[in-house]
Scaffold this active site. Structure first.
Site, PDB file in Angstrom:
ATOM      1  N   GLY A  10       0.832  -1.193   0.000  1.00  0.00           N
ATOM      2  CA  GLY A  10       0.000   0.000   0.000  1.00  0.00           C
ATOM      3  C   GLY A  10       0.868   1.243   0.000  1.00  0.00           C
ATOM      4  O   GLY A  10       1.948   1.276  -0.606  1.00  0.00           O
ATOM      5  N   ALA A  11       0.419   2.281   0.713  1.00  0.00           N
ATOM      6  CA  ALA A  11       1.093   3.582   0.650  1.00  0.00           C
ATOM      7  C   ALA A  11       2.556   3.491   1.095  1.00  0.00           C
ATOM      8  O   ALA A  11       3.470   3.883   0.342  1.00  0.00           O
ATOM      9  CB  ALA A  11       0.320   4.584   1.519  1.00  0.00           C
ATOM     10  N   VAL A  12       2.785   2.968   2.283  1.00  0.00           N
ATOM     11  CA  VAL A  12       4.167   2.917   2.790  1.00  0.00           C
ATOM     12  C   VAL A  12       4.933   1.761   2.154  1.00  0.00           C
ATOM     13  O   VAL A  12       6.099   1.910   1.762  1.00  0.00           O
ATOM     14  CB  VAL A  12       4.173   2.793   4.331  1.00  0.00           C
ATOM     15  CG1 VAL A  12       5.598   2.654   4.854  1.00  0.00           C
ATOM     16  CG2 VAL A  12       3.498   4.012   4.969  1.00  0.00           C
ATOM     17  N   ASN A  98       2.166   1.164  12.764  1.00  0.00           N
ATOM     18  CA  ASN A  98       1.900   2.050  13.898  1.00  0.00           C
ATOM     19  C   ASN A  98       1.813   1.258  15.198  1.00  0.00           C
ATOM     20  O   ASN A  98       1.685   0.046  15.196  1.00  0.00           O
ATOM     21  CB  ASN A  98       0.581   2.799  13.670  1.00  0.00           C
ATOM     22  CG  ASN A  98       0.814   4.155  13.020  1.00  0.00           C
ATOM     23  OD1 ASN A  98       1.902   4.725  13.135  1.00  0.00           O
ATOM     24  ND2 ASN A  98      -0.197   4.675  12.343  1.00  0.00           N
ATOM     25  N   LYS A 174       5.193   8.678  19.628  1.00  0.00           N
ATOM     26  CA  LYS A 174       4.374   8.621  18.404  1.00  0.00           C
ATOM     27  C   LYS A 174       2.956   8.172  18.757  1.00  0.00           C
ATOM     28  O   LYS A 174       1.973   8.690  18.209  1.00  0.00           O
ATOM     29  CB  LYS A 174       5.039   7.660  17.407  1.00  0.00           C
ATOM     30  CG  LYS A 174       4.190   7.346  16.182  1.00  0.00           C
ATOM     31  CD  LYS A 174       4.644   8.078  14.955  1.00  0.00           C
ATOM     32  CE  LYS A 174       3.653   8.007  13.816  1.00  0.00           C
ATOM     33  NZ  LYS A 174       3.880   6.955  12.856  1.00  0.00           N
ATOM     34  N   SER A 243      -4.727   9.533   9.297  1.00  0.00           N
ATOM     35  CA  SER A 243      -5.083   8.289   8.589  1.00  0.00           C
ATOM     36  C   SER A 243      -6.305   7.613   9.199  1.00  0.00           C
ATOM     37  O   SER A 243      -7.117   7.025   8.480  1.00  0.00           O
ATOM     38  CB  SER A 243      -3.889   7.327   8.556  1.00  0.00           C
ATOM     39  OG  SER A 243      -3.603   6.856   9.844  1.00  0.00           O
ATOM     40  N   GLU A 255      -7.245   1.568  12.614  1.00  0.00           N
ATOM     41  CA  GLU A 255      -6.242   1.018  13.531  1.00  0.00           C
ATOM     42  C   GLU A 255      -6.538   1.465  14.970  1.00  0.00           C
ATOM     43  O   GLU A 255      -5.616   1.625  15.767  1.00  0.00           O
ATOM     44  CB  GLU A 255      -4.843   1.449  13.094  1.00  0.00           C
ATOM     45  CG  GLU A 255      -4.436   0.859  11.751  1.00  0.00           C
ATOM     46  CD  GLU A 255      -2.976   1.090  11.395  1.00  0.00           C
ATOM     47  OE1 GLU A 255      -2.296   0.131  11.001  1.00  0.00           O
ATOM     48  OE2 GLU A 255      -2.529   2.250  11.504  1.00  0.00           O
TER      49      GLU A 255
END
Ligand SMILES: NC(=O)c1ccc[n+]([C@@H]2O[C@H](COP(=O)([O-])OP(=O)(O)OC[C@H]3O[C@@H](n4cnc5c(N)ncnc54)[C@H](OP(=O)(O)O)[C@@H]3O)[C@@H](O)[C@H]2O)c1
Length: 290
Positions: A10-12, A98, A174, A243, A255
């Site tokens: 996907g994106a990452v 994450n 984070k 996100s 998530e």
């Protein structure tokens, strides 16, 4: 020559895969759920385009030197099916996700093989294999031999790899940012909502719960973290969407468990109640279940 498999494109996953493919000395295989022919990533340093080797059946995978797991946290069991075939006696597994549970999310893997990675690469997927990487960004890993070897995979790329002696504290910092993002996902309001006093106080309260549990888990977190994080939300473009908010808008799973539920779950181990994060997790999961 390192043989590398990227699980989740996907994106990452697509962004890091494109940079790994661009290196002269990596042999990269993409492990995808939704196949595509061309990998195209718009990066701040130009467009990276390739026709990579793509597998869609875990049974076709062979052991590699490195597996990078880049699915959403809630797709860990699907990623595990790939890991069952990709891991040999000398394989290292980097988890780019994450949260703070990179190792415990994969209980079948020897924790010593796992490199937990904090991802700060803003990226969006337009279509399978078609991604925009907004900033070069960074990947933060423990300052140990496996973390150092992981960082070396990106030596040729503009992605900044950060080795830290206190990865746990970095991950909880984070998480403190991410847990406050539940206010956006719950209200369906972008970052500018942090300029509202009541919403800002709710964010601070979510973060205070995160700090209490993070400290009990061994993280070092400053007292002024709630204020500095809210300030960060206030200083970001008022229309920016995190996100978990984007996932809720798109009707995708979120998530929430990895960003909020985890604080209540780990808090319970230490006798620390985290009712706001528990509420955020439950409401977001119920709101996005079908
Ligand atoms: N995007 C960001 O800017 C960003 C920034 C910081 C951190 N992160 C974190 O990085 C992690 C990855 O996020 P992301 O934004 O890259 O997610 P994403 O765009 O949703 O990509 C996840 C990919 O995993 C694939 N996948 C799911 N189950 C799979 C399976 N069983 N086998 C193979 N592939 C599978 C999905 O396949 P399909 O193509 O079929 O959907 C999708 O391509 C998350 O933990 C996220 O929170 C993301």
């Amino acid at each position: 020559m390192s043989a590398i498999a990227v699980v989740g494109t996907g994106a990452v996953g697509a962004s890091v895969a494109a940079w790994l493919i661009a290196a002269p000395d990596h042999d990269v295989t993409l492990c995808a759920r939704t196949p595509f022919d061309t990998l195209r990533v718009e990066t701040p340093d130009g467009v990276l385009e390739s026709q990579p080797r793509i597998l869609t059946d875990p049974a076709a995978a062979q052991p590699v030197d490195w597996v990078l797991v880049v699915t959403k946290t809630y797709d860990a069991s699907g990623a595990q099916r790939w890991l069952d075939h990709l891991i040999g006696p000398d394989t290292n597994v980097a988890i780019l996700q994450n949260g703070v549970e990179h190792r415990s999310r994969f209980p079948g893997i020897d924790p010593a093989r796992i490199v937990p990675v904090i991802v700060d690469i803003p990226a969006e997927r337009r279509a399978p294999g078609d991604v925009v990487q907004r900033r070069s960004g960074s990947l933060t890993v423990p300052n140990d031999p496996a973390g150092t070897a992981f960082a070396a995979l990106f030596a040729h790329s503009p992605i900044d790899t950060i080795l830290t002696d206190d990865w746990q504290s970095a991950a909880w910092r984070k998480l403190a940012i991410n847990c406050a993002g539940a206010v956006n996902a719950l209200t369906l309001q972008p970052s500018g909502i942090a300029r509202d006093a009541e919403a800002a106080e709710l964010m601070r309260a979510l973060i205070r719960e995160c700090i209490a549990v993070g400290r009990a888990e061994g993280a070092t977190l400053p007292d002024d973290l709630p204020d500095s994080i809210v300030e960060g939300y206030r200083n970001s473009p008022p229309d920016s969407i995190n996100s978990i908010h984007a996932d809720r808008l798109a009707g995708r799973p979120t998530e929430a468990d990895a960003r909020n539920g985890v604080i209540a779950r780990l808090g319970a181990r230490h006798g620390i109640d985290a009712p706001l994060n528990r509420m955020a997790d439950v409401v977001l999961r119920k709101a996005t279940s079908r």
